[in-house]
Design an enzyme around this catalytic site. Structure first.
Site, PDB file in Angstrom:
ATOM      1  N   PHE A 146     -40.253 -56.266 -38.202  1.00  0.00           N
ATOM      2  CA  PHE A 146     -40.631 -55.781 -39.533  1.00  0.00           C
ATOM      3  C   PHE A 146     -41.646 -54.661 -39.367  1.00  0.00           C
ATOM      4  CE2 PHE A 146     -43.110 -55.468 -43.404  1.00  0.00           C
ATOM      5  CZ  PHE A 146     -42.100 -55.366 -44.344  1.00  0.00           C
ATOM      6  N   ASP A 149     -46.683 -52.099 -32.809  1.00  0.00           N
ATOM      7  CA  ASP A 149     -47.020 -52.344 -34.206  1.00  0.00           C
ATOM      8  C   ASP A 149     -47.918 -53.581 -34.253  1.00  0.00           C
ATOM      9  OD1 ASP A 149     -47.204 -53.127 -36.832  1.00  0.00           O
ATOM     10  OD2 ASP A 149     -45.096 -52.746 -37.318  1.00  0.00           O
ATOM     11  N   LYS A 180     -53.322 -53.929 -42.397  1.00  0.00           N
ATOM     12  CA  LYS A 180     -53.712 -55.254 -42.902  1.00  0.00           C
ATOM     13  C   LYS A 180     -55.201 -55.602 -42.754  1.00  0.00           C
ATOM     14  CE  LYS A 180     -49.299 -57.342 -43.533  1.00  0.00           C
ATOM     15  NZ  LYS A 180     -48.089 -56.938 -42.828  1.00  0.00           N
TER      16      LYS A 180
END
Ligand SMILES: *Cc1c(COP(=O)(O)O)cnc(C)c1O
Length: 397
Positions: free
Chosen positions: A126, A213, A242
Protein backbone atom coordinates in the site's frame (compact mmCIF):
# COMPACT_ATOMS: atom_id res chain seq x y z
CA UNK A 1 -24.82 15.49 4.94
CA UNK A 2 -22.62 17.12 2.31
CA UNK A 3 -19.51 14.96 2.66
CA UNK A 4 -18.45 12.80 -0.27
CA UNK A 5 -19.11 9.19 0.42
CA UNK A 6 -15.47 8.03 0.63
CA UNK A 7 -15.60 6.33 4.04
CA UNK A 8 -17.95 3.88 5.72
CA UNK A 9 -17.71 5.76 8.99
CA UNK A 10 -18.33 4.37 12.46
CA UNK A 11 -21.12 6.14 14.39
CA UNK A 12 -18.89 7.89 16.88
CA UNK A 13 -17.13 11.28 17.01
CA UNK A 14 -14.29 12.22 19.32
CA UNK A 15 -14.27 15.44 21.27
CA UNK A 16 -10.92 15.31 23.06
CA UNK A 17 -7.95 13.15 23.91
CA UNK A 18 -5.20 12.85 26.47
CA UNK A 19 -2.31 10.42 26.21
CA UNK A 20 -3.61 6.95 25.28
CA UNK A 21 -7.24 7.96 25.96
CA UNK A 22 -9.93 9.66 23.85
CA UNK A 23 -13.46 10.75 24.80
CA UNK A 24 -16.40 10.85 22.40
CA UNK A 25 -19.02 13.61 22.19
CA UNK A 26 -21.18 11.67 24.69
CA UNK A 27 -18.35 11.59 27.22
CA UNK A 28 -17.54 7.87 26.75
CA UNK A 29 -13.87 7.00 27.21
CA UNK A 30 -11.82 4.77 24.85
CA UNK A 31 -8.36 3.23 25.00
CA UNK A 32 -6.72 4.26 21.72
CA UNK A 33 -4.80 1.31 20.27
CA UNK A 34 -4.88 2.76 16.73
CA UNK A 35 -3.72 6.41 17.06
CA UNK A 36 -5.52 7.51 13.90
CA UNK A 37 -3.59 4.80 11.99
CA UNK A 38 -0.07 5.33 13.36
CA UNK A 39 -0.33 9.12 13.46
CA UNK A 40 -0.49 10.21 17.11
CA UNK A 41 2.59 8.32 18.28
CA UNK A 42 2.99 10.53 21.33
CA UNK A 43 -0.67 10.08 22.19
CA UNK A 44 -3.17 12.92 22.31
CA UNK A 45 -2.57 16.47 23.51
CA UNK A 46 1.12 15.82 24.18
CA UNK A 47 2.29 18.93 26.09
CA UNK A 48 5.49 19.36 24.09
CA UNK A 49 3.70 19.17 20.73
CA UNK A 50 0.84 21.40 21.89
CA UNK A 51 3.31 24.01 23.14
CA UNK A 52 5.37 23.90 19.93
CA UNK A 53 2.30 24.24 17.70
CA UNK A 54 0.79 27.04 19.82
CA UNK A 55 4.02 28.98 19.95
CA UNK A 56 4.66 28.61 16.20
CA UNK A 57 1.05 29.42 15.27
CA UNK A 58 1.33 32.69 17.18
CA UNK A 59 4.55 33.58 15.39
CA UNK A 60 4.32 32.37 11.77
CA UNK A 61 2.12 29.60 10.34
CA UNK A 62 3.12 29.63 6.72
CA UNK A 63 6.02 30.68 4.56
CA UNK A 64 6.45 29.76 0.92
CA UNK A 65 9.20 27.48 -0.26
CA UNK A 66 10.26 30.44 -2.39
CA UNK A 67 12.06 31.49 0.80
CA UNK A 68 14.34 29.81 3.31
CA UNK A 69 12.40 28.18 6.15
CA UNK A 70 14.61 27.74 9.24
CA UNK A 71 12.23 25.24 10.92
CA UNK A 72 12.36 23.10 7.77
CA UNK A 73 16.17 23.21 7.62
CA UNK A 74 16.34 22.25 11.30
CA UNK A 75 13.91 19.35 10.81
CA UNK A 76 15.89 18.07 7.82
CA UNK A 77 19.03 18.16 9.99
CA UNK A 78 17.28 16.22 12.77
CA UNK A 79 15.91 13.61 10.36
CA UNK A 80 19.33 13.17 8.74
CA UNK A 81 20.89 12.74 12.17
CA UNK A 82 18.62 9.81 13.07
CA UNK A 83 18.80 8.18 9.62
CA UNK A 84 21.56 7.62 7.08
CA UNK A 85 19.91 10.06 4.69
CA UNK A 86 21.47 13.22 3.24
CA UNK A 87 18.60 15.38 1.99
CA UNK A 88 14.87 15.78 2.59
CA UNK A 89 11.92 17.00 0.52
CA UNK A 90 8.87 17.92 2.62
CA UNK A 91 5.26 17.43 1.57
CA UNK A 92 1.96 16.89 3.39
CA UNK A 93 1.11 13.19 3.35
CA UNK A 94 2.30 9.67 2.70
CA UNK A 95 1.08 9.44 -0.87
CA UNK A 96 2.80 12.72 -1.69
CA UNK A 97 6.03 11.44 -0.17
CA UNK A 98 5.77 8.36 -2.40
CA UNK A 99 4.90 10.52 -5.42
CA UNK A 100 8.17 12.36 -4.79
CA UNK A 101 10.04 9.05 -4.56
CA UNK A 102 8.48 7.79 -7.79
CA UNK A 103 9.31 11.03 -9.63
CA UNK A 104 12.85 10.92 -8.21
CA UNK A 105 13.35 7.33 -9.44
CA UNK A 106 12.03 8.17 -12.92
CA UNK A 107 14.20 11.27 -13.21
CA UNK A 108 17.20 9.27 -12.02
CA UNK A 109 16.43 6.73 -14.76
CA UNK A 110 16.20 9.41 -17.42
CA UNK A 111 19.54 10.81 -16.27
CA UNK A 112 21.00 7.34 -16.87
CA UNK A 113 19.50 7.22 -20.37
CA UNK A 114 16.59 4.94 -19.51
CA UNK A 115 13.62 6.52 -21.28
CA UNK A 116 10.92 4.16 -19.98
CA UNK A 117 11.99 3.63 -16.36
CA UNK A 118 10.32 0.85 -14.38
CA UNK A 119 9.91 0.57 -10.61
CA UNK A 120 9.51 -2.85 -8.99
CA UNK A 121 6.63 -2.92 -6.48
CA UNK A 122 5.15 -5.65 -4.27
CA UNK A 123 2.02 -7.71 -4.04
CA UNK A 124 -0.18 -6.54 -1.10
CA UNK A 125 1.72 -3.25 -0.97
CA UNK A 126 0.00 0.00 0.00
CA UNK A 127 1.50 3.31 -1.09
CA UNK A 128 -1.48 5.68 -1.22
CA UNK A 129 -4.49 6.84 -3.22
CA UNK A 130 -3.10 9.24 -5.84
CA UNK A 131 -2.91 7.91 -9.39
CA UNK A 132 0.80 7.04 -9.22
CA UNK A 133 0.65 5.58 -5.73
CA UNK A 134 -2.51 3.55 -6.32
CA UNK A 135 -0.84 2.17 -9.44
CA UNK A 136 2.10 1.15 -7.22
CA UNK A 137 -0.28 -0.33 -4.63
CA UNK A 138 -0.81 -4.10 -4.77
CA UNK A 139 -4.55 -4.20 -4.16
CA UNK A 140 -7.24 -4.50 -6.80
CA UNK A 141 -9.74 -2.91 -4.37
CA UNK A 142 -7.69 0.29 -4.37
CA UNK A 143 -7.22 0.30 -8.16
CA UNK A 144 -10.59 -0.90 -9.47
CA UNK A 145 -12.48 1.77 -11.36
CA UNK A 146 -9.52 4.09 -11.80
CA UNK A 147 -8.00 2.58 -14.91
CA UNK A 148 -6.03 3.48 -16.93
CA UNK A 149 -3.37 3.01 -14.25
CA UNK A 150 0.08 4.52 -14.59
CA UNK A 151 2.53 2.33 -16.45
CA UNK A 152 6.10 1.86 -15.31
CA UNK A 153 5.53 -0.58 -12.44
CA UNK A 154 6.35 -4.28 -12.33
CA UNK A 155 4.86 -6.30 -9.48
CA UNK A 156 6.56 -9.16 -7.66
CA UNK A 157 5.63 -11.19 -4.55
CA UNK A 158 6.72 -9.72 -1.18
CA UNK A 159 9.46 -11.54 0.73
CA UNK A 160 10.28 -13.66 -2.33
CA UNK A 161 13.55 -13.82 -4.26
CA UNK A 162 12.78 -15.95 -7.31
CA UNK A 163 10.45 -13.62 -9.21
CA UNK A 164 12.42 -10.44 -8.58
CA UNK A 165 15.57 -12.19 -9.79
CA UNK A 166 13.74 -13.15 -12.96
CA UNK A 167 12.78 -9.48 -13.46
CA UNK A 168 16.40 -8.43 -12.81
CA UNK A 169 17.57 -10.77 -15.55
CA UNK A 170 15.02 -9.76 -18.15
CA UNK A 171 14.09 -6.11 -17.61
CA UNK A 172 16.85 -3.58 -18.36
CA UNK A 173 14.50 -0.63 -17.65
CA UNK A 174 14.27 -1.21 -13.90
CA UNK A 175 15.54 1.80 -11.92
CA UNK A 176 14.25 1.19 -8.41
CA UNK A 177 12.49 -1.09 -5.93
CA UNK A 178 9.72 0.45 -3.79
CA UNK A 179 8.89 -1.65 -0.73
CA UNK A 180 7.53 -1.40 2.82
CA UNK A 181 9.95 -2.87 5.43
CA UNK A 182 6.82 -4.25 7.11
CA UNK A 183 3.59 -4.21 5.13
CA UNK A 184 0.92 -2.35 7.10
CA UNK A 185 -2.36 -2.30 5.19
CA UNK A 186 -1.40 -5.63 3.58
CA UNK A 187 -1.81 -7.38 6.97
CA UNK A 188 1.23 -6.51 9.14
CA UNK A 189 3.45 -8.76 7.05
CA UNK A 190 7.01 -9.08 8.32
CA UNK A 191 9.54 -10.39 5.83
CA UNK A 192 12.38 -12.78 6.62
CA UNK A 193 15.31 -11.06 8.42
CA UNK A 194 17.48 -11.47 5.35
CA UNK A 195 15.01 -9.97 2.88
CA UNK A 196 15.91 -6.26 3.08
CA UNK A 197 19.68 -6.97 3.06
CA UNK A 198 19.03 -9.20 0.05
CA UNK A 199 17.14 -6.38 -1.73
CA UNK A 200 19.99 -4.00 -0.83
CA UNK A 201 22.49 -6.35 -2.51
CA UNK A 202 20.27 -6.85 -5.54
CA UNK A 203 19.83 -3.07 -5.95
CA UNK A 204 23.58 -2.51 -5.63
CA UNK A 205 24.34 -5.23 -8.17
CA UNK A 206 21.99 -3.68 -10.74
CA UNK A 207 22.36 0.03 -9.98
CA UNK A 208 18.77 0.31 -8.74
CA UNK A 209 17.55 2.61 -5.99
CA UNK A 210 16.23 0.88 -2.89
CA UNK A 211 13.21 2.97 -1.85
CA UNK A 212 11.60 2.16 1.50
CA UNK A 213 8.06 3.28 2.28
CA UNK A 214 8.28 3.86 6.05
CA UNK A 215 5.13 5.97 6.14
CA UNK A 216 3.57 3.56 8.66
CA UNK A 217 6.60 1.71 10.07
CA UNK A 218 8.78 4.79 10.65
CA UNK A 219 9.01 7.38 13.44
CA UNK A 220 9.64 4.91 16.26
CA UNK A 221 6.68 2.66 15.53
CA UNK A 222 8.75 -0.56 15.57
CA UNK A 223 11.15 0.43 18.37
CA UNK A 224 13.78 1.97 16.12
CA UNK A 225 13.45 5.32 14.39
CA UNK A 226 12.83 3.41 11.16
CA UNK A 227 11.97 -0.26 10.73
CA UNK A 228 14.84 -0.92 8.31
CA UNK A 229 17.29 -0.02 11.10
CA UNK A 230 16.63 -3.47 12.59
CA UNK A 231 18.42 -4.93 9.55
CA UNK A 232 21.56 -2.76 9.39
CA UNK A 233 21.02 -1.69 5.77
CA UNK A 234 20.34 1.83 4.52
CA UNK A 235 17.97 2.71 1.68
CA UNK A 236 18.66 5.21 -1.10
CA UNK A 237 15.24 6.76 -0.65
CA UNK A 238 12.86 6.64 2.31
CA UNK A 239 9.37 8.08 2.68
CA UNK A 240 7.70 9.23 5.91
CA UNK A 241 4.41 10.79 6.95
CA UNK A 242 1.83 9.46 9.48
CA UNK A 243 3.71 9.74 12.82
CA UNK A 244 6.05 12.52 11.68
CA UNK A 245 3.99 15.46 12.94
CA UNK A 246 1.92 13.66 15.61
CA UNK A 247 -1.25 14.80 13.83
CA UNK A 248 -0.13 17.90 11.98
CA UNK A 249 -0.10 16.86 8.30
CA UNK A 250 3.48 16.46 7.09
CA UNK A 251 5.28 13.98 4.84
CA UNK A 252 8.88 13.63 3.78
CA UNK A 253 10.92 11.99 1.04
CA UNK A 254 14.52 11.46 2.16
CA UNK A 255 17.38 10.50 -0.11
CA UNK A 256 21.00 9.47 0.27
CA UNK A 257 24.11 9.63 -1.91
CA UNK A 258 23.51 9.96 -5.62
CA UNK A 259 19.74 9.93 -5.10
CA UNK A 260 19.98 13.03 -2.90
CA UNK A 261 21.11 15.15 -5.86
CA UNK A 262 18.54 14.05 -8.43
CA UNK A 263 16.04 16.88 -7.94
CA UNK A 264 17.03 20.37 -9.08
CA UNK A 265 14.93 23.57 -8.97
CA UNK A 266 11.74 23.27 -11.01
CA UNK A 267 11.53 19.47 -10.86
CA UNK A 268 9.29 19.15 -7.83
CA UNK A 269 7.56 21.33 -5.28
CA UNK A 270 4.70 21.89 -2.85
CA UNK A 271 2.85 24.98 -1.61
CA UNK A 272 2.31 23.75 1.94
CA UNK A 273 5.10 21.18 2.16
CA UNK A 274 7.32 21.72 5.20
CA UNK A 275 5.69 24.93 6.36
CA UNK A 276 6.80 26.33 9.73
CA UNK A 277 3.78 25.04 11.67
CA UNK A 278 4.07 21.44 10.44
CA UNK A 279 7.84 21.48 10.97
CA UNK A 280 7.47 22.81 14.52
CA UNK A 281 5.13 19.89 15.29
CA UNK A 282 7.57 17.39 13.77
CA UNK A 283 10.56 18.87 15.62
CA UNK A 284 8.67 18.55 18.91
CA UNK A 285 7.70 14.97 18.01
CA UNK A 286 11.29 13.95 17.22
CA UNK A 287 12.46 15.69 20.40
CA UNK A 288 9.99 13.85 22.61
CA UNK A 289 10.69 10.44 21.03
CA UNK A 290 14.41 10.91 21.69
CA UNK A 291 14.26 12.59 25.13
CA UNK A 292 11.55 10.36 26.62
CA UNK A 293 13.11 7.03 25.60
CA UNK A 294 10.11 6.12 23.47
CA UNK A 295 12.00 3.80 21.08
CA UNK A 296 12.89 1.43 23.91
CA UNK A 297 9.41 1.88 25.35
CA UNK A 298 7.84 0.83 22.04
CA UNK A 299 9.94 -2.34 22.04
CA UNK A 300 9.16 -3.15 25.68
CA UNK A 301 5.42 -2.46 25.52
CA UNK A 302 5.14 -4.17 22.12
CA UNK A 303 6.67 -7.31 23.60
CA UNK A 304 4.32 -7.12 26.59
CA UNK A 305 1.29 -6.84 24.32
CA UNK A 306 2.32 -9.70 22.03
CA UNK A 307 3.32 -11.96 24.94
CA UNK A 308 0.12 -11.05 26.78
CA UNK A 309 -2.05 -11.83 23.77
CA UNK A 310 -0.19 -15.07 23.10
CA UNK A 311 -0.87 -16.20 26.68
CA UNK A 312 -4.49 -15.02 26.73
CA UNK A 313 -5.30 -16.56 23.35
CA UNK A 314 -3.29 -19.77 23.76
CA UNK A 315 -5.26 -22.73 22.43
CA UNK A 316 -7.62 -20.56 20.34
CA UNK A 317 -7.40 -22.39 17.03
CA UNK A 318 -8.99 -19.46 15.19
CA UNK A 319 -5.91 -17.35 15.95
CA UNK A 320 -3.44 -18.11 13.17
CA UNK A 321 -0.65 -15.76 14.19
CA UNK A 322 0.29 -12.95 16.53
CA UNK A 323 3.08 -10.96 14.93
CA UNK A 324 4.66 -7.56 14.90
CA UNK A 325 7.64 -5.46 15.84
CA UNK A 326 7.44 -2.86 18.57
CA UNK A 327 4.01 -1.28 18.47
CA UNK A 328 3.07 -2.41 14.96
CA UNK A 329 1.08 -5.53 15.75
CA UNK A 330 -1.17 -7.91 13.80
CA UNK A 331 -3.37 -10.74 15.08
CA UNK A 332 -4.38 -12.92 12.16
CA UNK A 333 -7.60 -14.91 12.49
CA UNK A 334 -8.78 -17.76 10.29
CA UNK A 335 -11.86 -15.77 9.19
CA UNK A 336 -12.91 -12.23 8.23
CA UNK A 337 -13.28 -10.21 11.43
CA UNK A 338 -14.20 -6.64 10.48
CA UNK A 339 -17.01 -6.73 13.07
CA UNK A 340 -14.39 -6.66 15.82
CA UNK A 341 -13.92 -2.94 15.18
CA UNK A 342 -17.52 -2.13 16.18
CA UNK A 343 -17.39 -4.60 19.06
CA UNK A 344 -14.17 -2.89 20.18
CA UNK A 345 -15.91 0.48 20.19
CA UNK A 346 -18.67 -0.92 22.39
CA UNK A 347 -15.97 -2.23 24.74
CA UNK A 348 -14.16 1.12 24.87
CA UNK A 349 -11.30 0.11 22.61
CA UNK A 350 -10.09 1.61 19.30
CA UNK A 351 -8.60 -1.02 16.99
CA UNK A 352 -8.53 -1.72 13.26
CA UNK A 353 -8.92 -4.72 10.99
CA UNK A 354 -6.93 -4.88 7.76
CA UNK A 355 -6.61 -7.46 4.97
CA UNK A 356 -10.07 -8.74 6.10
CA UNK A 357 -8.84 -11.03 8.84
CA UNK A 358 -5.96 -9.26 10.63
CA UNK A 359 -6.66 -7.24 13.77
CA UNK A 360 -4.18 -4.37 13.63
CA UNK A 361 -2.87 -2.53 16.68
CA UNK A 362 -0.89 0.72 16.37
CA UNK A 363 -0.88 1.99 19.98
CA UNK A 364 0.84 5.20 21.03
CA UNK A 365 4.58 4.95 21.73
CA UNK A 366 3.88 6.46 25.18
CA UNK A 367 1.74 3.51 26.30
CA UNK A 368 2.70 2.06 29.72
CA UNK A 369 2.33 -1.44 31.19
CA UNK A 370 -1.04 -0.97 32.99
CA UNK A 371 -2.64 0.26 29.75
CA UNK A 372 -0.99 -2.55 27.78
CA UNK A 373 -2.47 -5.05 30.26
CA UNK A 374 -5.90 -3.47 29.84
CA UNK A 375 -5.55 -3.61 26.05
CA UNK A 376 -4.63 -7.31 26.19
CA UNK A 377 -7.58 -8.06 28.51
CA UNK A 378 -10.20 -6.21 26.48
CA UNK A 379 -8.95 -7.44 23.10
CA UNK A 380 -8.49 -11.09 24.04
CA UNK A 381 -12.02 -11.14 25.52
CA UNK A 382 -13.39 -9.63 22.31
CA UNK A 383 -11.56 -12.11 20.11
CA UNK A 384 -12.60 -15.11 22.22
CA UNK A 385 -16.25 -14.02 22.16
CA UNK A 386 -16.05 -13.33 18.42
CA UNK A 387 -14.67 -16.73 17.42
CA UNK A 388 -17.24 -18.49 19.62
CA UNK A 389 -20.14 -16.84 17.79
CA UNK A 390 -18.75 -16.61 14.24
CA UNK A 391 -17.99 -19.85 12.46
CA UNK A 392 -15.74 -19.31 9.42
CA UNK A 393 -18.26 -20.85 7.02
CA UNK A 394 -21.00 -18.48 8.19
CA UNK A 395 -19.10 -15.37 7.06
CA UNK A 396 -18.75 -14.58 3.39
CA UNK A 397 -15.26 -13.40 2.40
C1 LIG B 1 -0.90 5.33 5.03
C2 LIG B 1 0.17 4.92 4.11
C3 LIG B 1 0.42 5.64 2.92
C4 LIG B 1 -0.44 6.78 2.47
O1 LIG B 1 -0.37 7.88 3.33
P1 LIG B 1 -1.46 9.06 3.17
O2 LIG B 1 -0.96 10.09 4.15
O3 LIG B 1 -2.79 8.50 3.52
O4 LIG B 1 -1.39 9.53 1.77
C5 LIG B 1 1.48 5.22 2.15
N1 LIG B 1 2.24 4.16 2.48
C6 LIG B 1 2.02 3.46 3.60
C7 LIG B 1 2.92 2.32 3.94
C8 LIG B 1 0.97 3.80 4.45
O5 LIG B 1 0.74 3.07 5.54
Amino acid sequence: MHLMNTYGRLPVAFARGEGVWVWDTEGRKYLDALTGIAVSGLGHAHPRVVAAISEQAGRLIHASNLYRIPEQEQLADRLSAVSAMDRVFFCNSGCEANEAAIKLARLHGHHKGIEQPVIIVMEKAFHGRTMATLSATGSRKVQAGFEPLLSGFVRVPYDDRKVIEHVAEHNPNVVAVLVEPIQGEGGVNIPDDGYLPYLRQLCDAHGWLLMLDEVQSGMGRTGRWFAHQWTGIAPDVMTLAKGLGNGLPIGACLARGEAADVFTPGKHGSTFGGNPLACAAALATLGAIADDGLLDNATRIGNEIRDGLAAALAGEKAVRAIRGRGLMIGIELDRPCGELVTQGLAAGLLINVTADSVVRLLPPLVMQSPEATLLVQRLSELIRAFVRTNEPAAVAG
